[in-house]
Enzyme design. Structure first.
Site, PDB file in Angstrom:
ATOM      1  N   GLU A  54      -1.033  -2.307   3.608  1.00 29.05           N
ATOM      2  CA  GLU A  54      -0.839  -1.751   5.040  1.00 29.05           C
ATOM      3  C   GLU A  54      -0.319  -0.369   4.519  1.00 29.05           C
ATOM      4  O   GLU A  54       0.121  -0.076   3.904  1.00 29.05           O
ATOM      5  CB  GLU A  54       0.396  -2.783   5.554  1.00 29.05           C
ATOM      6  CG  GLU A  54      -0.261  -4.014   5.912  1.00 29.05           C
ATOM      7  CD  GLU A  54       0.838  -4.820   6.160  1.00 29.05           C
ATOM      8  OE1 GLU A  54       2.037  -4.749   6.933  1.00 29.05           O
ATOM      9  OE2 GLU A  54       0.728  -6.363   6.249  1.00 29.05           O
ATOM     10  N   CYS A 102       2.004 -10.196   1.789  1.00 29.45           N
ATOM     11  CA  CYS A 102       1.150 -10.587   0.546  1.00 29.45           C
ATOM     12  C   CYS A 102       1.670 -11.121  -0.700  1.00 29.45           C
ATOM     13  O   CYS A 102       1.345 -12.235  -1.370  1.00 29.45           O
ATOM     14  CB  CYS A 102      -0.047  -9.902   0.430  1.00 29.45           C
ATOM     15  SG  CYS A 102      -0.975  -9.851   2.212  1.00 29.45           S
TER      16      CYS A 102
END
Ligand code: NAD
Ligand code: UGA
Length: 485
Positions: free
Chosen positions: A164, A272
């Site tokens: 990201e 994650c």
């Protein structure tokens, strides 16, 4: 393939991975349709707005929207009108076991087998535990046999490695692409999809389902280990007067180690690392091949985030502005810069702020927070509190603050003028847990500053003199110096 061999791609899930994959494959020239079960997301996308903050994404979406990129909430149409379907739905942690929750993936699989009208290639982009792609294959085989369907589904495992904040660049210029297949047909389709990357000589690892799935988890677990490791080495630096920047540089220059992911921090977060380390550890235990290293990494990182409040309280108690009592923080204003788990994203998942904000409020602080992008997402996950405010500017956040905590290293915080900050705050006290300010500069400006993995520069004595001077100046009296005694 559709008429004339023209490949149409459907992406299921319009989150970080789904939208970036959709935008980038559209940029490669494919015809792409992306769907999501959240109508609000699709409405935003159809109005030209990205539902998530990701640099460059909205621009790329708008470049291709209504030309070769479309959005829909009609999953049946998406399934029937496309040749290749990418599954990019979430695989969150089961709150009880830490195992990956695959319900969204299998829900989508059921929808695909229900609406199947032609041969398809189904690609798992979601991060799924080893064995899932084979289970999906079995699911499709059973479902199609049950319906006497003449069609075939070829499954592929193609895990995603984007980060990201730099997702477009990561997708367009990956270090590698991992593709697990079990048929020449699916291999040839994936080869066509990734052909644009051949220009950059991107290595493509062709493998089986299991190895592809494991590569994804092993990569995240290894990177999380690097971060947890450097954070523990930073702790050791603090106890031994070592300097983490130099240690990390020295470590990273060894090509076998590499310099990336050696920045100390308040602990890794995001959607994650925390989830994937839990999932691989759970699976490993289940398979009787325990990953004791990953177990320790999880504990080390959890403790780091949980202990932030103790660290803040301990440090504040060393400054002359706070006493050591249990109520030292009562009524004090904490300014918090940065909420998202890392810069350039509005993602709050597993962010250190999720620990620090409630802990500061519980200690009796008034918390004033600023993040360039994450106010809305933060408000969705941090409980409303009368003493918590999200400010519109750094200035409003810092005004009359008793101490400042830096939790995310947004670029715009790095350039802040310490002299100016000092004039806005009640006390010159900073807890910089991303090491964005140079300790000697902070000292020159008379700040008491806590930072990660470097020898302490501020002394209680100089800070005390600073405090007396501030009071003297306020009262119009002469400043004192260390020489005055
Ligand atoms: P996300 O939560 O941002 O997006 C998932 C989307 O899927 C949501 O918009 C949700 O509404 C949609 N969805 C769920 N069920 C659906 C259904 N049945 N039909 C249609 N849409 C549905 O998730 P994400 O961050 O994009 O992650 C997706 C997967 O990719 C996860 O497995 C994650 O581990 C993996 N991954 C994420 C990243 C990352 O940086 N975020 C990077 C690599 C891999
Ligand atoms: C991570 C991986 O880097 C991606 O390759 C992977 O695709 C993705 O997870 C995923 O599977 O979803 P992401 O979570 O977006 O990407 O962010 P990272 O840049 O990896 O940072 C993760 C966390 O580690 C952040 O909290 C960050 O602040 C922290 N970190 C990272 C450090 O504390 N120190 C570092 O040196 C690097």
């Amino acid at each position: 393939l559709g008429k004339n061999g023209f490949m149409k791609i459907g992406i299921i899930g319009a989150g970080y991975v789904g939208l970036v994959t959709a935008a980038c494959l559209a940029e490669f020239g494919f015809q792409v349709t992306c769907c999501d079960k959240q109508q609000a997301r699709i409405d935003m996308l159809n109005q030209g707005k990205s539902p998530i903050f990701e640099p460059g994404l909205e621009l790329l979406l708008n470049k291709h929207a209504d030309k070769n990129l479309f959005f829909t909430s009609d999953i049946q149409k998406l399934i029937q009108h496309n040749d290749v379907l990418f599954i990019a739905v979430g695989t969150p942690s089961d709150p009880d076991t830490g195992a990956a929750d695959l319900s969204a993936v299998f829900h989508v699989a059921a929808q695909i087998s229900d609406h199947l009208n032609q041969d398809k290639v189904v690609v798992t982009k979601s991060t799924v535990p080893v064995g899932t792609t084979r289970r999906l294959k079995q699911h499709f085989t059973d479902a199609l046999q049950g319906k006497n369907s003449p069609h075939n589904i070829h499954v592929v495992s193609n895990p995603e490695f984007l980060r990201e904040g730099s997702a477009i660049e990561d997708f367009m210029r990956p270090d590698r692409v991992i593709i697990g297949t079990d048929s020449d047909y699916s291999k040839s389709i994936m080869d066509m999809i990734y052909r644009p990357l051949y220009l950059y000589e991107t290595p493509i690892v062709w493998t089986d389902f299991e190895s592809a799935e494991l590569t994804k988890y092993a990569s995240n677990a290894f990177l999380a280990t690097k971060v947890a490791f450097i954070n523990e080495i930073a702790n050791l630096c603090e106890k031994t007067n070592g300097t983490i920047d130099d240690v990390a540089k020295g470590l990273g220059l060894d090509k076998r180690i590499g310099h990336k992911f050696l920045h100390p921090s308040p602990g890794y977060g995001g959607s994650c690392f925390p989830k994937d380390t839990l999932a691989i550890a759970h699976l490993a235990t289940e398979k009787n091949a325990p990953l004791t290293i990953v177990d320790s990494v999880i504990t080390s990182n959890d403790n780091r985030k949980k202990n932030l409040i103790t660290r803040i309280q301990g440090f504040l108690g060393k400054t002359p502005y706070f006493d050591h009592s249990a109520t030292a923080l009562h009524g004090k204003k904490a300014a918090l810069l940065g909420l998202s788990f890392k810069p350039n994203t509005d993602d709050m998942r597993e962010s250190p702020a999720l620990y620090v904000v409630p802990d500061l409020l519980a200690a009796g602080c008034i918390v004033s927070a600023f993040d360039p992008e994450a106010h809305e997402t933060a408000q969705q996950v941090i409980e409303d509190h009368p003493k918590l405010s999200f400010e519109n500017s750094i200035t409003d956040c810092l005004k009359d603050a008793d101490f400042l905590v830096i939790l995310t290293e947004w670029n715009q915080f790095r350039a802040l003028d310490l002299g100016e900050i000092k004039t806005m705050m009640n006390n010159p006290v900073i807890c910089d847990y991303r090491n964005i300010f140079a300790p000697n500069m902070a000292k020159q400006h008379g700040f008491c500053m806590d930072y990660v993995g470097k020898p302490a520069l501020f002394s209680t004595e100089t800070a005390h003199i600073e405090m007396i001077n501030k009071k003297n100046i306020d009262n119009g009296a002469k400043p004192v110096s260390a020489v005055d005694g």
